[in-house]
Motif scaffolding. Structure first.
Motif, PDB file in Angstrom:
ATOM      1  N   ALA A   1     -46.558  26.264   8.981  1.00  0.00           N
ATOM      2  CA  ALA A   1     -47.375  25.046   8.899  1.00  0.00           C
ATOM      3  C   ALA A   1     -48.855  25.371   9.054  1.00  0.00           C
ATOM      4  N   MET A   2     -49.174  26.388   9.885  1.00  0.00           N
ATOM      5  CA  MET A   2     -50.576  26.753  10.068  1.00  0.00           C
ATOM      6  C   MET A   2     -51.112  27.503   8.846  1.00  0.00           C
ATOM      7  N   LEU A   3     -50.213  27.995   8.000  1.00  0.00           N
ATOM      8  CA  LEU A   3     -50.634  28.637   6.748  1.00  0.00           C
ATOM      9  C   LEU A   3     -50.743  27.621   5.613  1.00  0.00           C
ATOM     10  N   THR A   4     -49.696  26.788   5.452  1.00  0.00           N
ATOM     11  CA  THR A   4     -49.652  25.859   4.315  1.00  0.00           C
ATOM     12  C   THR A   4     -50.279  24.509   4.659  1.00  0.00           C
ATOM     13  N   GLY A   5     -50.372  24.211   5.961  1.00  0.00           N
ATOM     14  CA  GLY A   5     -50.903  22.918   6.376  1.00  0.00           C
ATOM     15  C   GLY A   5     -49.830  21.851   6.503  1.00  0.00           C
ATOM     16  N   ARG A   6     -48.585  22.163   6.101  1.00  0.00           N
ATOM     17  CA  ARG A   6     -47.537  21.141   6.083  1.00  0.00           C
ATOM     18  C   ARG A   6     -46.411  21.473   7.049  1.00  0.00           C
ATOM     19  N   LYS A   7     -46.005  20.469   7.824  1.00  0.00           N
ATOM     20  CA  LYS A   7     -44.848  20.646   8.693  1.00  0.00           C
ATOM     21  C   LYS A   7     -43.610  20.142   7.970  1.00  0.00           C
ATOM     22  N   SER A   8     -42.592  20.980   7.923  1.00  0.00           N
ATOM     23  CA  SER A   8     -41.317  20.611   7.308  1.00  0.00           C
ATOM     24  C   SER A   8     -40.385  20.166   8.443  1.00  0.00           C
ATOM     25  N   VAL A   9     -40.221  18.851   8.562  1.00  0.00           N
ATOM     26  CA  VAL A   9     -39.498  18.284   9.701  1.00  0.00           C
ATOM     27  C   VAL A   9     -38.073  17.917   9.293  1.00  0.00           C
ATOM     28  N   PRO A  10     -37.062  18.473   9.986  1.00  0.00           N
ATOM     29  CA  PRO A  10     -35.675  18.126   9.665  1.00  0.00           C
ATOM     30  C   PRO A  10     -35.457  16.615   9.697  1.00  0.00           C
ATOM     31  N   ALA A  11     -34.595  16.133   8.804  1.00  0.00           N
ATOM     32  CA  ALA A  11     -34.425  14.687   8.602  1.00  0.00           C
ATOM     33  C   ALA A  11     -33.985  13.947   9.866  1.00  0.00           C
ATOM     34  N   ASP A  12     -33.220  14.642  10.718  1.00  0.00           N
ATOM     35  CA  ASP A  12     -32.664  13.952  11.879  1.00  0.00           C
ATOM     36  C   ASP A  12     -33.601  13.928  13.074  1.00  0.00           C
ATOM     37  N   ARG A  13     -34.860  14.373  12.895  1.00  0.00           N
ATOM     38  CA  ARG A  13     -35.790  14.407  14.042  1.00  0.00           C
ATOM     39  C   ARG A  13     -36.778  13.255  13.987  1.00  0.00           C
ATOM     40  N   PRO A  14     -36.903  12.521  15.093  1.00  0.00           N
ATOM     41  CA  PRO A  14     -37.964  11.512  15.155  1.00  0.00           C
ATOM     42  C   PRO A  14     -39.327  12.220  15.275  1.00  0.00           C
ATOM     43  N   VAL A  15     -40.379  11.630  14.720  1.00  0.00           N
ATOM     44  CA  VAL A  15     -41.711  12.236  14.844  1.00  0.00           C
ATOM     45  C   VAL A  15     -42.609  11.379  15.724  1.00  0.00           C
ATOM     46  N   ALA A  16     -43.547  12.054  16.394  1.00  0.00           N
ATOM     47  CA  ALA A  16     -44.536  11.350  17.225  1.00  0.00           C
ATOM     48  C   ALA A  16     -45.920  11.876  16.886  1.00  0.00           C
TER      49      ALA A  16
END
Lengths: 83, 191
Positions: B176-191
């Motif tokens: 994510a620190m290289l591409t700028g994007r976080k790939s978040v698994p579908a079953d995880r809530p985000v904050a």
């Protein structure tokens, strides 16, 4: 042209000339001797310590800073780094 | 990246969320590079060491401005320094909380501020060592060296934390620190 070259050379050498130390200057073979000699010459010795087989003194004079490396065998200035 | 799950790009249901803008990434890797170069490569008494130090200070200053005016995940408000939140976050890890933080998580936030402060202390003491007033003054040099030792400890903890949280959250953080994007698994809530 010669005069110009001379002036240029003097201007370039000036920061080093302000430190009246050269490779032939004998300062001493111990930290105490070197400190005393440098102090006599008008330098403020901020710190003196063994460094890479030489004795290194941090000195200040006339608002200029330098690190003087002394060969502990010959007692002579081995290297002068103006800061 | 031994602990990072391999080949999760495009995995089913993972959300790809833009979090780190180019400036954040440039500052991160620029700082890492300057720490590596000045810690391992340059002559400590040389002019290059000084310029790399000034470059690190410049990067830090830019990042601090960005913490006020930058995009949301880059702002201080998204990762306030809070020991209380860090302790609760630790409790959450133990208790199995699966929330993914889009900016730094509360523990990571403390590490970010710690590393910035340490780099600032290195720059300050470094500049002092070259000043007429503090040239050859022992405690300044000792403070510079102590700050560097603490930075090395911090870097180890930082990398360890990134590896651990990549494994725990399922989000490959270094990528994510290289591409700028976080790939978040579908079953995880985000904050």
């Amino acid at each position: 042209m010669k005069t110009f070259a001379l002036i240029a050379a003097m201007a370039l050498a000036a920061p080093v000339l302000a430190m009246d130390l050269s490779g032939d200057t004998v300062l001493g073979t111990t930290e105490a001797e070197i400190t005393a000699k440098l102090t006599d010459m008008g330098y403020e010795v901020r710190k003196i310590e063994a460094e890479d087989g030489k004795i290194e003194a941090y000195v200040v004079k006339d608002g200029k800073m330098a690190e003087v490396y002394v060969d502990p065998v010959s007692g002579k200035v081995a290297k002068l780094e103006a800061k | 990246m031994g602990l990072t799950r391999a080949s999760d790009r495009g995995r089913a249901g993972a959300r790809d969320i833009a979090v780190w803008d180019p400036l954040v990434r440039m500052v991160h890797w620029g700082l890492a590079l300057s720490v590596l170069v000045n810690g391992a490569l340059t002559d400590e008494d040389g002019i290059v060491h000084e310029w790399v130090g000034y470059a690190a200070l410049g990067l830090l200053a830019i990042r601090l401005m960005w913490g006020i005016v930058g995009p949301r995940p880059a702002r201080f408000a998204s990762f306030p320094p809070s020991p209380g939140a860090a302790v609760r976050h630790l409790g959450g890890i133990v208790g199995g909380d699966r929330t993914v933080h889009l900016s730094h998580n509360p523990l990571g936030a403390l590490m970010v501020y710690n590393i910035w402060l340490t780099v600032a202390a290195l720059c300050a003491t470094g500049i002092m060592m070259g000043s007429l007033r503090f040239f050859g003054v022992d405690w300044v040099e000792e403070a510079h060296e102590a700050a560097f030792s603490w930075l090395m400890i911090s870097v180890v903890l930082h990398v360890g934390g990134v590896l651990f949280d990549s494994w725990r959250s399922g989000v490959p953080l270094a990528r994510a620190m290289l591409t700028g994007r976080k790939s978040v698994p579908a079953d995880r809530p985000v904050a």
